[in-house]
Motif scaffolding. Sequence first.
Motif, PDB file in Angstrom:
ATOM      1  N   TYR A   1       0.816  -1.090   0.043  1.00 21.50           N
ATOM      2  CA  TYR A   1       0.086  -0.069  -0.068  1.00 21.50           C
ATOM      3  C   TYR A   1       1.010   1.102  -0.116  1.00 21.50           C
ATOM      4  O   TYR A   1       1.361   1.573   1.019  1.00 21.50           O
ATOM      5  CB  TYR A   1      -0.753   0.007   1.214  1.00 21.50           C
ATOM      6  CG  TYR A   1      -2.092  -1.020   1.038  1.00 21.50           C
ATOM      7  CD1 TYR A   1      -3.295  -0.517   0.332  1.00 21.50           C
ATOM      8  CD2 TYR A   1      -2.091  -2.092   1.601  1.00 21.50           C
ATOM      9  CE1 TYR A   1      -4.108  -1.618   0.259  1.00 21.50           C
ATOM     10  CE2 TYR A   1      -2.985  -3.353   1.459  1.00 21.50           C
ATOM     11  CZ  TYR A   1      -4.324  -2.793   1.043  1.00 21.50           C
ATOM     12  OH  TYR A   1      -5.224  -3.552   0.806  1.00 21.50           O
ATOM     13  N   TRP A   2       1.011   1.662  -1.193  1.00 17.76           N
ATOM     14  CA  TRP A   2       2.045   2.907  -1.292  1.00 17.76           C
ATOM     15  C   TRP A   2       1.864   3.974  -0.456  1.00 17.76           C
ATOM     16  O   TRP A   2       2.781   4.881  -0.190  1.00 17.76           O
ATOM     17  CB  TRP A   2       2.056   3.516  -2.623  1.00 17.76           C
ATOM     18  CG  TRP A   2       2.693   2.302  -3.542  1.00 17.76           C
ATOM     19  CD1 TRP A   2       2.123   1.164  -4.272  1.00 17.76           C
ATOM     20  CD2 TRP A   2       4.187   2.093  -3.957  1.00 17.76           C
ATOM     21  NE1 TRP A   2       2.973   0.614  -4.984  1.00 17.76           N
ATOM     22  CE2 TRP A   2       4.216   0.920  -4.432  1.00 17.76           C
ATOM     23  CE3 TRP A   2       5.369   2.760  -3.376  1.00 17.76           C
ATOM     24  CZ2 TRP A   2       5.437   0.365  -4.754  1.00 17.76           C
ATOM     25  CZ3 TRP A   2       6.596   2.266  -3.661  1.00 17.76           C
ATOM     26  CH2 TRP A   2       6.678   1.258  -4.582  1.00 17.76           C
ATOM     27  N   SER A   3       0.511   4.171   0.054  1.00 14.63           N
ATOM     28  CA  SER A   3       0.286   5.504   0.917  1.00 14.63           C
ATOM     29  C   SER A   3       0.745   5.140   2.204  1.00 14.63           C
ATOM     30  O   SER A   3       1.114   6.280   3.197  1.00 14.63           O
ATOM     31  CB  SER A   3      -1.216   5.674   1.033  1.00 14.63           C
ATOM     32  OG  SER A   3      -1.679   4.560   1.501  1.00 14.63           O
ATOM     33  N   LYS A   4       1.343   3.907   2.535  1.00 19.50           N
ATOM     34  CA  LYS A   4       1.792   3.810   3.932  1.00 19.50           C
ATOM     35  C   LYS A   4       3.165   3.638   3.999  1.00 19.50           C
ATOM     36  O   LYS A   4       3.829   3.298   4.708  1.00 19.50           O
ATOM     37  CB  LYS A   4       1.250   2.278   4.396  1.00 19.50           C
ATOM     38  CG  LYS A   4      -0.246   2.524   4.495  1.00 19.50           C
ATOM     39  CD  LYS A   4      -0.963   1.125   5.308  1.00 19.50           C
ATOM     40  CE  LYS A   4      -2.283   1.433   5.495  1.00 19.50           C
ATOM     41  NZ  LYS A   4      -3.133   0.177   6.164  1.00 19.50           N
ATOM     42  N   VAL A   5       3.929   3.895   2.864  1.00 23.55           N
ATOM     43  CA  VAL A   5       5.361   3.946   2.917  1.00 23.55           C
ATOM     44  C   VAL A   5       5.809   5.261   2.231  1.00 23.55           C
ATOM     45  O   VAL A   5       5.086   6.005   1.710  1.00 23.55           O
ATOM     46  CB  VAL A   5       5.997   2.694   1.912  1.00 23.55           C
ATOM     47  CG1 VAL A   5       5.494   1.458   2.455  1.00 23.55           C
ATOM     48  CG2 VAL A   5       5.373   2.889   0.484  1.00 23.55           C
ATOM     49  N   LYS A   6       7.210   5.572   2.514  1.00 23.82           N
ATOM     50  CA  LYS A   6       7.767   6.945   2.432  1.00 23.82           C
ATOM     51  C   LYS A   6       8.535   6.951   1.120  1.00 23.82           C
ATOM     52  O   LYS A   6       8.504   7.861   0.215  1.00 23.82           O
ATOM     53  CB  LYS A   6       8.564   7.477   3.466  1.00 23.82           C
ATOM     54  CG  LYS A   6       8.967   8.645   3.614  1.00 23.82           C
ATOM     55  CD  LYS A   6       9.386   9.444   4.842  1.00 23.82           C
ATOM     56  CE  LYS A   6       9.491  10.917   4.835  1.00 23.82           C
ATOM     57  NZ  LYS A   6      10.016  11.386   6.036  1.00 23.82           N
ATOM     58  N   ASP A   7       9.252   5.817   0.915  1.00 22.36           N
ATOM     59  CA  ASP A   7      10.216   5.654  -0.152  1.00 22.36           C
ATOM     60  C   ASP A   7      10.324   4.121  -0.801  1.00 22.36           C
ATOM     61  O   ASP A   7       9.853   3.296   0.082  1.00 22.36           O
ATOM     62  CB  ASP A   7      11.477   6.072   0.000  1.00 22.36           C
ATOM     63  CG  ASP A   7      11.953   5.638   1.304  1.00 22.36           C
ATOM     64  OD1 ASP A   7      11.873   4.424   1.656  1.00 22.36           O
ATOM     65  OD2 ASP A   7      12.862   6.547   2.218  1.00 22.36           O
TER      66      ASP A   7
ATOM     67  N   GLY B   1      -9.356   1.352   4.276  1.00 23.61           N
ATOM     68  CA  GLY B   1     -10.269   2.285   3.770  1.00 23.61           C
ATOM     69  C   GLY B   1      -9.539   3.725   3.734  1.00 23.61           C
ATOM     70  O   GLY B   1      -8.341   4.009   3.695  1.00 23.61           O
ATOM     71  N   GLU B   2     -10.318   4.491   2.903  1.00 21.35           N
ATOM     72  CA  GLU B   2      -9.986   5.775   2.323  1.00 21.35           C
ATOM     73  C   GLU B   2      -9.152   6.762   3.471  1.00 21.35           C
ATOM     74  O   GLU B   2      -8.206   7.235   3.189  1.00 21.35           O
ATOM     75  CB  GLU B   2     -11.092   6.676   1.780  1.00 21.35           C
ATOM     76  CG  GLU B   2     -10.559   8.101   1.020  1.00 21.35           C
ATOM     77  CD  GLU B   2     -11.783   8.716   0.576  1.00 21.35           C
ATOM     78  OE1 GLU B   2     -11.633   9.810   0.075  1.00 21.35           O
ATOM     79  OE2 GLU B   2     -12.832   8.101   0.267  1.00 21.35           O
ATOM     80  N   ASN B   3      -9.848   6.864   4.604  1.00 20.50           N
ATOM     81  CA  ASN B   3      -9.267   7.562   5.633  1.00 20.50           C
ATOM     82  C   ASN B   3      -8.004   6.914   6.258  1.00 20.50           C
ATOM     83  O   ASN B   3      -7.076   7.910   6.435  1.00 20.50           O
ATOM     84  CB  ASN B   3     -10.338   7.765   7.034  1.00 20.50           C
ATOM     85  CG  ASN B   3     -11.766   8.462   6.399  1.00 20.50           C
ATOM     86  OD1 ASN B   3     -11.421   9.417   5.673  1.00 20.50           O
ATOM     87  ND2 ASN B   3     -12.522   8.134   7.215  1.00 20.50           N
ATOM     88  N   ASP B   4      -7.702   5.731   6.442  1.00 20.08           N
ATOM     89  CA  ASP B   4      -6.692   5.119   6.803  1.00 20.08           C
ATOM     90  C   ASP B   4      -5.507   5.509   5.765  1.00 20.08           C
ATOM     91  O   ASP B   4      -4.194   5.802   6.198  1.00 20.08           O
ATOM     92  CB  ASP B   4      -6.934   3.450   6.882  1.00 20.08           C
ATOM     93  CG  ASP B   4      -5.545   2.756   7.254  1.00 20.08           C
ATOM     94  OD1 ASP B   4      -4.729   3.438   7.895  1.00 20.08           O
ATOM     95  OD2 ASP B   4      -5.519   1.790   6.560  1.00 20.08           O
ATOM     96  N   LEU B   5      -5.728   5.133   4.522  1.00 14.32           N
ATOM     97  CA  LEU B   5      -4.616   5.323   3.540  1.00 14.32           C
ATOM     98  C   LEU B   5      -4.390   6.781   3.527  1.00 14.32           C
ATOM     99  O   LEU B   5      -3.158   7.108   3.326  1.00 14.32           O
ATOM    100  CB  LEU B   5      -5.160   5.098   2.277  1.00 14.32           C
ATOM    101  CG  LEU B   5      -5.664   3.376   2.006  1.00 14.32           C
ATOM    102  CD1 LEU B   5      -6.172   3.263   0.598  1.00 14.32           C
ATOM    103  CD2 LEU B   5      -4.423   2.548   2.083  1.00 14.32           C
ATOM    104  N   VAL B   6      -5.303   7.838   3.449  1.00 14.67           N
ATOM    105  CA  VAL B   6      -4.804   9.056   3.622  1.00 14.67           C
ATOM    106  C   VAL B   6      -4.086   9.418   4.732  1.00 14.67           C
ATOM    107  O   VAL B   6      -2.865  10.380   4.684  1.00 14.67           O
ATOM    108  CB  VAL B   6      -5.978  10.102   3.374  1.00 14.67           C
ATOM    109  CG1 VAL B   6      -5.578  11.713   3.684  1.00 14.67           C
ATOM    110  CG2 VAL B   6      -6.648   9.899   1.976  1.00 14.67           C
ATOM    111  N   MET B   7      -4.480   9.347   5.863  1.00 12.23           N
ATOM    112  CA  MET B   7      -3.753   9.605   7.103  1.00 12.23           C
ATOM    113  C   MET B   7      -2.278   8.816   7.308  1.00 12.23           C
ATOM    114  O   MET B   7      -1.465   9.726   7.714  1.00 12.23           O
ATOM    115  CB  MET B   7      -4.638   8.986   8.548  1.00 12.23           C
ATOM    116  CG  MET B   7      -3.939   9.390   9.684  1.00 12.23           C
ATOM    117  SD  MET B   7      -3.914  11.357  10.000  1.00 12.23           S
ATOM    118  CE  MET B   7      -2.803  11.625  11.089  1.00 12.23           C
ATOM    119  N   SER B   8      -2.133   7.808   6.777  1.00 14.82           N
ATOM    120  CA  SER B   8      -0.802   6.940   6.516  1.00 14.82           C
ATOM    121  C   SER B   8       0.061   7.845   5.603  1.00 14.82           C
ATOM    122  O   SER B   8       1.273   7.832   6.226  1.00 14.82           O
ATOM    123  CB  SER B   8      -1.080   5.599   5.949  1.00 14.82           C
ATOM    124  OG  SER B   8      -1.779   4.885   6.950  1.00 14.82           O
TER     125      SER B   8
END
Length: 340
Positions: free
Chosen positions: A143-149, A257-264
Amino acid sequence: MLTGKQKISTLIEQINDKRHVTPKGQPILIHPFGDLGGNYPEEELLNLLYKFQNDDEILKIARLPTTNDFGIVNYADRYYGVDLTSKFDKYYDNFNIKPVAKIESKPKLNRKSLEKVWNVLQEIETKRGITSSTDEITIPQVYWSKVKDQREAFDYAEERLVILRKLETEEQAIENLRWIDDEKGLAYMRAGQNYFEVYDWYEEEYKKASATYQKGSKPQQTSNEPVGSLELEIVYTSAHEVILNKRFLLSKPTLNGENDLVMSYLYKNSNRPIGIDELEEKGRIKPTKSLGKIVENLGFTKDLARAFFVVSADSIYFKNPVTKVMLDELELRFIKIKAK
């Protein structure tokens, strides 16, 4: 949000319940809102019904929703109709009998380890419930939203692969695991012979571990907290909890979910402006709600939202931590907190 298993169970229960009040020779009518509470998107409900018809052969679809001449679907026209086959009763009985667990002894895992395995199992279960029995279950490798690089993405993917291999080789919860290095970035698998036993075991163990943890570290709750000389800081935990100053639980978004991915993504990329384009391209998130609504859903309301966020129609800036100087500039001394 219902898991895939819960969606199948709820739908089967509703069909079985409605059959008892349906006149003989008429299709059983199921309303997506009146009977199912709007928990099934139209495409998902159709997929499940076709799965029951074509794969499980427990019913036949006799009616689909219709539209009038103006393209409008009235409430009464939204019903789905099904006729049951002779296989329905056996399927219903088997689905509702809780399997006898074959897992008699397992090494004790700490809460974080349980949480990581349980999160992956929930992903698998959600996809399994809406996947045809002839198709493979797929979940993202990253899940790319949960990683920085890229480095963090590699470590994240490796950890997920280790968990999946454990579920395949040690637990027999999944089988035929395929981890393909392609542009889709998916892991492919099928449910194994011990799938339900393993799923239920991890669910129960995680609930117990989580209850013990929360009992020992439950945040205090107040309605107004003086800012004073303290800075404000958000921690987004691996349990998907938005916690303020290690004391106040603001929200717990649904996993992936959308909120989780954005917050991550914001948590990994705080203190700089992030546009919608970046969320879509780098975070691989396509928000369906406004950024302001997502902030509100995450538990940041009114002055608390002002303290941590600068939001526009197409960009968002997450400030973390927030210093006293920053609060003074916003003329914020007291902030009302709605803790969970």
